[in-house]
Design an enzyme around this catalytic site. Structure first.
Site, PDB file in Angstrom:
ATOM      1  N   CYS A 187       6.103  -4.569  -4.572  1.00 29.64           N
ATOM      2  CA  CYS A 187       5.214  -5.725  -4.743  1.00 29.64           C
ATOM      3  C   CYS A 187       4.853  -5.922  -6.211  1.00 29.64           C
ATOM      4  CB  CYS A 187       3.950  -5.529  -3.912  1.00 29.64           C
ATOM      5  SG  CYS A 187       2.761  -6.863  -4.115  1.00 29.64           S
TER       6      CYS A 187
ATOM      7  N   CYS B 184       1.182  -6.974  -6.843  1.00 32.67           N
ATOM      8  CA  CYS B 184       0.220  -5.875  -6.663  1.00 32.67           C
ATOM      9  C   CYS B 184       0.265  -4.915  -7.856  1.00 32.67           C
ATOM     10  CB  CYS B 184       0.525  -5.063  -5.412  1.00 32.67           C
ATOM     11  SG  CYS B 184       0.966  -5.997  -3.961  1.00 32.67           S
ATOM     12  N   ASP B 185       1.461  -4.590  -8.324  1.00 32.46           N
ATOM     13  CA  ASP B 185       1.616  -3.474  -9.256  1.00 32.46           C
ATOM     14  C   ASP B 185       2.074  -3.859 -10.665  1.00 32.46           C
ATOM     15  OD1 ASP B 185       0.944  -1.783  -7.157  1.00 32.46           O
ATOM     16  OD2 ASP B 185       3.026  -1.592  -6.496  1.00 32.46           O
TER      17      ASP B 185
END
Ligand code: NAP
Length: 311
Positions: A138, A141-142
């Site tokens: 992701c 997300c990261d």
């Protein structure tokens, strides 16, 4: 039983992505007593999508977060109930469907499955060990953890390219490792990726191992044409090698194809009367927010007709 009665609905929807939220909107506007069960965030995969450019009505594009928020707000406006629980099993009790979750048990006459997909694992040594320590599925997300880093992205589809394009906001250097010499992704993403100076391509290559100490330090790459094996230094490995339908909990209940996608008719009806499937979890040609929304509306309307006919 009193408890069972309060857990009984006309329609239960499993999954709160675009298909589930649209099904909820249509079912509750049809004044059906409706429950939507979601185990994470409303919006599904949209919540981790940076920009959505191909959903009509947003000429400048829209963030996945914003579209999720808007769809959730609209779906809840007409009285749909929601719970945040994980569905473990669905059982048939005559025409009634029993939905067993981590917390409770619910009964319904019509069930709409909108559980979507999850990212497929690459299945190489080091992948599990370094998940969250450099291995990610992701970018939204990261991505911010990889500021000024050197990273790799594996895959040649829309996910790999859109996530890679997003990651160029943070990283210094990004190499897309693809097992062929032609990309599967939509042409517009291919053009954007090819034109991006931060993105390089390693063709005809597969990652065989992810290495590191406490975090990822490198990957072992094999050229599938020459057989040559090289070690490639990297601080992050973003893996986008396809999707798997989230339908395992339905084993033995509805008909699925060999990959696990639910087989439906054109009205989203499954092999079991009163069970419908909508969105990415069903077998179909195109998996997009736009097609999920269409499925959600069709499935809810078909569920309404089923309830009318079974009275
Ligand atoms: P995908 O289209 O199935 O692509 C998977 C990619 O991974 C392919 O390039 C495939 O290579 C490669 N791959 C598969 N197994 C591999 C392995 N073991 N080792 C190395 N490479 C491997 O999956 P996706 O990109 O996640 O997209 C899934 C669906 O979501 C598509 O319908 C897509 O259009 C949609 N989507 C749309 C958007 C958008 O429109 N914005 C964004 C993301 C996803 P081959 O090409 O050789 O098979």
């Amino acid at each position: 039983m009193e408890g069972e009665k309060s857990n009984t609905y006309e329609v239960i929807i499993i999954g709160g992505g675009p298909a589930g939220l649209t099904a909820g909107l249509y079912a509750s506007r049809a004044r059906l007593h409706t429950l939507l069960i979601e185990n994470a965030l409303f919006g599904g995969q949209m919540t981790t999508t940076e920009a959505i450019d191909n959903y009509p009505g947003f000429p400048e594009g829209v963030t996945g977060e914003e579209l999720s928020r808007l769809m959730e707000e609209q779906a809840k406006r007409f009285g749909m109930e929601t719970v945040n629980e994980e569905v473990l099993e669905v059982k048939l009790e005559g025409d009634t469907k029993r939905v067993q979750t981590s917390e409770s048990s619910y009964l319904c006459e019509a069930l709409i499955i909108c559980t979507g997909t999850e990212y497929r694992k690459l299945g190489v040594p080091g992948e599990t060990e370094f998940t969250g320590k450099g291995v990610s599925y992701c970018a939204t997300c990261d991505g911010a953890f990889f500021k000024d880093s050197r990273i790799i992205v594996v895959g040649g589809g829309d996910s790999a390219l859109t996530e890679a394009l997003f990651l160029t906001k943070f990283v210094k250097d990004l190499t897309i490792i693809h097992r062929r010499d032609a990309l599967r992704a939509t042409k517009i993403y291919q053009e954007k990726a090819m034109a991006n100076p931060k993105i390089k391509f390693l063709w005809n290559s597969v990652v065989q191992e992810i290495k590191g100490d406490t975090v990822v330090r490198g990957v072992v790459v094999k050229n599938v044409k020459t057989g040559e094996i090289t070690e490639f230094e990297t601080e992050g490995a973003f893996l986008f090698v396809g999707l798997l339908p989230r339908t395992q909990f339905l084993t033995g209940l509805v008909q699925r194809d060999e990959a696990g996608y639910i087989i439906t008719d054109e009205n989203c009806g499954t092999s079991v009367k009163g069970i419908f499937a909508a969105g990415d979890c069903r077998k179909k040609l195109l998996r997009q927010v736009a097609t999920s929304v269409g499925d959600g509306a069709t499935a809810a309307f078909a569920a309404e007709k089923y309830l009318e006919e079974s009275k």
